[in-house]
Design an enzyme around this catalytic site. Sequence first.
Site, PDB file in Angstrom:
ATOM      1  N   ASP A  43      45.279  36.601  48.813  1.00 13.15           N
ATOM      2  CA  ASP A  43      46.027  36.692  50.068  1.00 13.15           C
ATOM      3  C   ASP A  43      45.743  35.524  51.010  1.00 13.15           C
ATOM      4  O   ASP A  43      45.857  35.661  52.230  1.00 13.15           O
ATOM      5  CB  ASP A  43      45.738  38.028  50.773  1.00 13.15           C
ATOM      6  N   GLY A  45      47.599  32.924  50.846  1.00 17.50           N
ATOM      7  CA  GLY A  45      48.917  32.357  51.098  1.00 17.50           C
ATOM      8  C   GLY A  45      49.378  31.323  50.099  1.00 17.50           C
ATOM      9  O   GLY A  45      50.231  30.484  50.413  1.00 17.50           O
ATOM     10  N   HIS A 123      42.309  36.774  42.267  1.00 23.80           N
ATOM     11  CA  HIS A 123      41.334  37.791  41.886  1.00 23.80           C
ATOM     12  C   HIS A 123      40.337  37.232  40.870  1.00 23.80           C
ATOM     13  O   HIS A 123      40.708  36.489  39.963  1.00 23.80           O
ATOM     14  CB  HIS A 123      42.036  39.005  41.270  1.00 23.80           C
ATOM     15  N   MET A 176      47.135  29.041  60.302  1.00 26.14           N
ATOM     16  CA  MET A 176      46.664  28.582  61.613  1.00 26.14           C
ATOM     17  C   MET A 176      47.434  29.251  62.753  1.00 26.14           C
ATOM     18  O   MET A 176      46.921  29.371  63.874  1.00 26.14           O
ATOM     19  CB  MET A 176      46.786  27.063  61.710  1.00 26.14           C
ATOM     20  N   ASP A 177      48.671  29.701  62.455  1.00 26.52           N
ATOM     21  CA  ASP A 177      49.438  30.387  63.492  1.00 26.52           C
ATOM     22  C   ASP A 177      48.788  31.698  63.921  1.00 26.52           C
ATOM     23  O   ASP A 177      48.992  32.174  65.043  1.00 26.52           O
ATOM     24  CB  ASP A 177      50.862  30.658  63.006  1.00 26.52           C
ATOM     25  N   LEU A 478      27.651  50.347   3.965  1.00 27.11           N
ATOM     26  CA  LEU A 478      26.779  51.066   4.882  1.00 27.11           C
ATOM     27  C   LEU A 478      25.372  51.227   4.315  1.00 27.11           C
ATOM     28  O   LEU A 478      25.150  51.118   3.100  1.00 27.11           O
ATOM     29  CB  LEU A 478      27.361  52.456   5.173  1.00 27.11           C
ATOM     30  N   SER A 479      24.428  51.482   5.204  1.00 26.80           N
ATOM     31  CA  SER A 479      23.080  51.830   4.761  1.00 26.80           C
ATOM     32  C   SER A 479      23.164  53.108   3.931  1.00 26.80           C
ATOM     33  O   SER A 479      23.792  54.086   4.339  1.00 26.80           O
ATOM     34  CB  SER A 479      22.179  52.057   5.976  1.00 26.80           C
ATOM     35  N   GLY A 482      24.342  52.319  -1.601  1.00 29.10           N
ATOM     36  CA  GLY A 482      23.951  52.007  -2.973  1.00 29.10           C
ATOM     37  C   GLY A 482      24.024  50.529  -3.304  1.00 29.10           C
ATOM     38  O   GLY A 482      23.993  50.144  -4.478  1.00 29.10           O
ATOM     39  N   SER A 551      25.598  43.572   6.349  1.00 32.76           N
ATOM     40  CA  SER A 551      26.500  42.527   6.884  1.00 32.76           C
ATOM     41  C   SER A 551      27.735  43.165   7.515  1.00 32.76           C
ATOM     42  O   SER A 551      28.837  43.052   6.992  1.00 32.76           O
ATOM     43  CB  SER A 551      26.891  41.518   5.807  1.00 32.76           C
TER      44      SER A 551
END
Length: 641
Positions: A43, A45, A123, A176-177, A478-479, A482, A551
């Site tokens: 904001d 301007g 923002h 400035m106004d 996965l763990s 196998g 992995s």
Amino acid sequence: MSDAPAPQSAYVVDELVARDIDAYLDSHQHKTMLRFITCGSVDDGKSTLIGRLLYDSKMIFEDQLAALESDSRRQGTQGGEIDFALLVDGLAAEREQGITIDVAYRFFNTEKRKFIVADCPGHEQYTRNMVTGASTADLAVILIDARKGVLTQTRRHSYLCHLIGIRNIVLAVNKMDLVDYDQGTFDAIVADYTAFARSIGIETFTALPISGFKGDNITTRSPNMPWYAGPTLVEHLETVEVLSSVDADKPFRMPVQWVNRPHLDFRGFSGLIATGRVAVGDAVRVLPSGKTSTITRIVTLDGDLDRAVAGQSVTLCFADEIDCSRGDVIATADRPPQAADQFEATLVWLADDALRVGRGYWLKLATQTVSVTVQQPKYVVNVNTLEQLAAKTLDLNAIGVAELTTDRPIVFEPYDDNRTLGGFILIDKLTNATVAAGMLHFSLRRAQNVHWQAVDVGREAHAALKEQKPAVLWFTGLSGSGKSTIANLVEKKLHALGRHTFLLDGDNVRHGLNKDLGFTEADRIENIRRVGEVAKLMTDAGLIVLTAFISPFRAEREMVRAMLPQGEFVEVFVDTPFEEAERRDVKGLYKKARAGLLKNFTGIDSPYERPERPEVRIDTTAVSPEQAAERIVDLLLGERR
């Protein structure tokens, strides 16, 4: 008989009009171009200012003006005046919230110059958009609300503009106004900003008191501020020196975009001249190869040129048949840029997902694209205090300094010297999303002092001696799936068949080579990187390497694949349902993870990314480990007989 002059024929009138149009088009074509951005806090301007510039430069069509006046009345603008921000805030979300979200580009011109202006969001969450707009700008207009003074986003955007290399800064104290055009307010803001600007290296800037809404000091001097004797905003924009004129005085550099070979009688190298000048007869050097030649032709769409300068797109022809392709850089022969594969750089992180240290990203610099890994940041910068703070990663909008390593040397120059060969982006290899913008500082000394040592006995000789083709069998899952069991059976079968092998198991490696690593995401990435490098060395020795690692991240598995010649990486997905792997729980790890005693455990509080196209998929609910091993050996040896 009348003394009135005879009317001109329609032909003569048309000819005069045509001359006027040609003269206008010719003058317009030869105007210089200034790219600039408007930025600052929310904001302040920015959109209103750009709308005012478009309005005052007569760049709004009548139907646009009518729609603008109608929209302004509907918005209930103060005093029934035009809300110029509506010209720029095109997104529905922007109008609803009264803010700028995306970068809006607008074009306008005056009698002296053409302009491209980028309206950047204020923002903090849209800092990435602001960096995009600033990356090609010659000048930045930093807006400050006269009622609020210097704010956090003012500092952030000023720091980013300076970091990105914008040296022309305009401090526009807006509205400035609303402070009765008070000189004391303006002077206090300029003094405050001056202290901050000097602390980040901004030595000079131009300060203007303006009102984008009322039009004070935009195109004409304001009678409301007789105490201000400087230029209007448009006067300054029309006369400031543009980047291209500065670049023309630097050594010649042109990244090659395309090898132009329309037929057998023509071969040229096309690209946009980044810096410097080139002329027919000039000696040039192609990097990174270092080959030299002489320019014989400079070809453009409008015909051949004797010389060309920064900002022009040309095709260069050489006197010699030397190798040159997309990604190479053509430079002046006696002052070439550097080539290296390790650097220090500043990164502005643009992604919601944080930097993953050690993970492979694509680095795109000019026309060069290489794989790169980023080390743990040396520090991040607090833009409010300019403190250098310790950090393990980079989050959204963070600005940090880190070391980079590319998979092969790239041609570069420090960003302060050359924005084209010093600025880059990082791209996520899986999503193709741009995750960071960066500026190279310098190459690391170790990159210049460490060279590949030529050897007489290569990987082909090692493999021939063992009478086998090297490969990496990469078991992932996965763990408890196998992996280790099947990998061990495969190695036993290969050994019995006289094959030279080595098994790298996840647990065993962590007792030695990787004993310093934990199980954070960054440590998991580094764990796989090291194992990949070891596996590559072992294939250079002619071995068949088996690895059994969870992995979990697809990017790291692809990183290892990229280290090896095509066909030598065999991904074996040991596909076991999560419930079955947890039921087995041979090591009791799932139980610990469920109890909160084991953090970052794959499948519980850390993800597992399933392979998309593995060479081998083993369904452990359908086949036994012995059957799986037989299948893998048959596949491997069947392809390598």
